[in-house]
Structures are given as C-alpha cells and as structure tokens.
Design a protein around this motif. Structure first.
Motif, short mmCIF file in Angstrom:
data_model
loop_
_atom_site.label_atom_id
_atom_site.label_comp_id
_atom_site.label_asym_id
_atom_site.label_seq_id
_atom_site.Cartn_x
_atom_site.Cartn_y
_atom_site.Cartn_z
N GLU A 69 11.20 3.81 20.24
CA GLU A 69 10.01 3.42 21.02
C GLU A 69 10.04 1.96 21.44
N LEU A 70 10.64 1.11 20.61
CA LEU A 70 10.66 -0.32 20.92
C LEU A 70 12.00 -0.76 21.53
N HIS A 71 12.92 0.18 21.68
CA HIS A 71 14.23 -0.10 22.27
C HIS A 71 14.96 -1.21 21.51
N ALA A 76 18.06 -4.78 14.24
CA ALA A 76 16.79 -5.41 14.64
C ALA A 76 15.61 -4.62 14.07
N THR A 77 15.74 -3.30 14.04
CA THR A 77 14.68 -2.47 13.47
C THR A 77 14.53 -2.74 11.98
N THR A 78 15.65 -2.85 11.29
CA THR A 78 15.60 -3.15 9.85
C THR A 78 14.94 -4.50 9.61
N ALA A 79 15.31 -5.50 10.40
CA ALA A 79 14.71 -6.84 10.25
C ALA A 79 13.21 -6.79 10.52
N LEU A 80 12.80 -6.03 11.52
CA LEU A 80 11.39 -5.87 11.85
C LEU A 80 10.63 -5.24 10.69
N ILE A 81 11.15 -4.15 10.16
CA ILE A 81 10.48 -3.47 9.05
C ILE A 81 10.44 -4.36 7.82
N ASP A 82 11.52 -5.10 7.59
CA ASP A 82 11.52 -6.05 6.45
C ASP A 82 10.41 -7.08 6.60
N ARG A 83 10.23 -7.62 7.82
CA ARG A 83 9.16 -8.61 8.06
C ARG A 83 7.78 -8.00 7.81
N LEU A 84 7.58 -6.80 8.33
CA LEU A 84 6.27 -6.14 8.17
C LEU A 84 6.01 -5.77 6.71
N ASP A 85 7.05 -5.40 6.01
CA ASP A 85 6.91 -5.09 4.58
C ASP A 85 6.60 -6.36 3.79
N ALA A 159 15.89 3.55 32.89
CA ALA A 159 16.75 3.68 31.72
C ALA A 159 17.85 4.71 31.91
N ALA A 160 17.71 5.58 32.93
CA ALA A 160 18.70 6.63 33.16
C ALA A 160 20.00 5.99 33.64
N PRO A 161 21.11 6.63 33.29
CA PRO A 161 22.40 6.11 33.78
C PRO A 161 22.43 6.14 35.30
N ALA A 162 23.05 5.13 35.87
CA ALA A 162 23.14 5.03 37.32
C ALA A 162 24.02 6.17 37.84
#
Length: 168
Positions: A69-71, A76-85, A159-162
């Motif tokens: 959802e956040l692309h 980066a997702t792990t770092a984000l979740i770590d910050r929020l945790d 976002a679709a391939p050209a």
C-alpha cells in the motif's frame, strides 16, 4: 497577453483540478507539520492510516500489506514498523494457526496521538463544512469520490509496465 514558455506543459485546465492540487499540497504540509511536532515521518502517519482503514474493515494488516500500500521495499517496511513499534504506536502479534504471520495492530497511544495531531484539522474542516447545505455536501461527496477513483485508476495506469511504443 500570456507568454508561452518553451517546453512548459499546458497547465490550463478546470479550476477544480487546480484546487484539488492545492488542497493536496496543503494537506501534505499539514501532515508534515503535525508529524514533525510529534517526531513522526509522513510515512509513519500514512502507515497508521492504512492500518486504521484495514482494521475498520476487519481486515488483517501484515507487513506485506503496508509494503504494497505504501510502495516500500522490504527493508524500508521493516524500518517503518520498527519505528512505530519503538514509539508505542504499533504492536506486532502472531495469531491463528500460522504463527509465522505477523499482524500489526495500532495501540491506544496511536489513536490518542493521532486524534491530538489531527484535531485542529478536523475542527477547522468541520467549521468550513457548516456553511454548506446537505445537498451541496452530497454533490461535493460525489465529486470527491469520483476524483479519488480517477486518481486510483491513473495511479494503476502509471504503475503498469510500459507497452510497446506507438508506431505513429
């Protein structure tokens, strides 16, 4: 008389589109200011919004859901979740038969902090809405829904391939 600037795209268009662009910019500025006062990144606030929306629909939120959802990349997702945790806004839980799947849940602190951050915006928006009739708000709601749907479709297209180049 307007001076044409070489290479400048045509920016003329419906005034409502320009107002939507301005609204998006101001909303982003608000999120940056509110998040900054609370040592939170825009991505942190977007993640909490995604979790809140999915939770409201009784949908499980996993790191993969946030990543898509956040692309974001997996690191980066792990770092984000770590910050929020670490900030006390999200907890990781393992539920169900498959204990390998991590589910994310917002904490009461996240709801309190989010409410406090967005209360001024909600208050000002509520005051602005008071000057409109229910009929006007219905039209505005239909308009905003259509614009959101159009933006989602445009994002999917972008976002679709050209495809192959147009031979014309």
């Amino acid at each position: 008389m307007a001076t044409e600037i070489p290479g400048r795209p045509d920016v003329d268009g419906p005034p409502l589109v320009h107002l939507l662009q301005e609204f998006s910019l101001e909303a982003n500025r608000y999120v940056d200011a509110a998040g900054g006062r609370n040592d939170m990144h825009r991505t942190d606030l977007n993640a909490l919004s995604v979790i809140m929306q999915h939770t409201a629909r009784n949908q499980v939120v996993t790191p993969g859901v946030l990543r898509r959802e956040l692309h974001l990349s997996s690191p980066a997702t792990t770092a984000l979740i770590d910050r929020l945790d670490k900030s006390g806004h999200v907890v990781r839980e393992r539920q169900g038969a498959d204990r390998r799947q991590v589910q994310l849940r917002m904490t009461p602190k996240a709801y309190r902090d989010g409410g406090a951050m967005f209360l001024p915006l909600a208050r000002h928006m509520a005051a602005a809405l008071e000057s409109f009739t229910p009929e006007e708000l219905e039209v505005a709601t239909r308009f905003m829904t259509a614009m959101i749907e159009a933006t989602v479709r445009a994002g999917e297209e972008a976002a679709a391939p050209a495809g192959p180049a147009d031979p014309r």
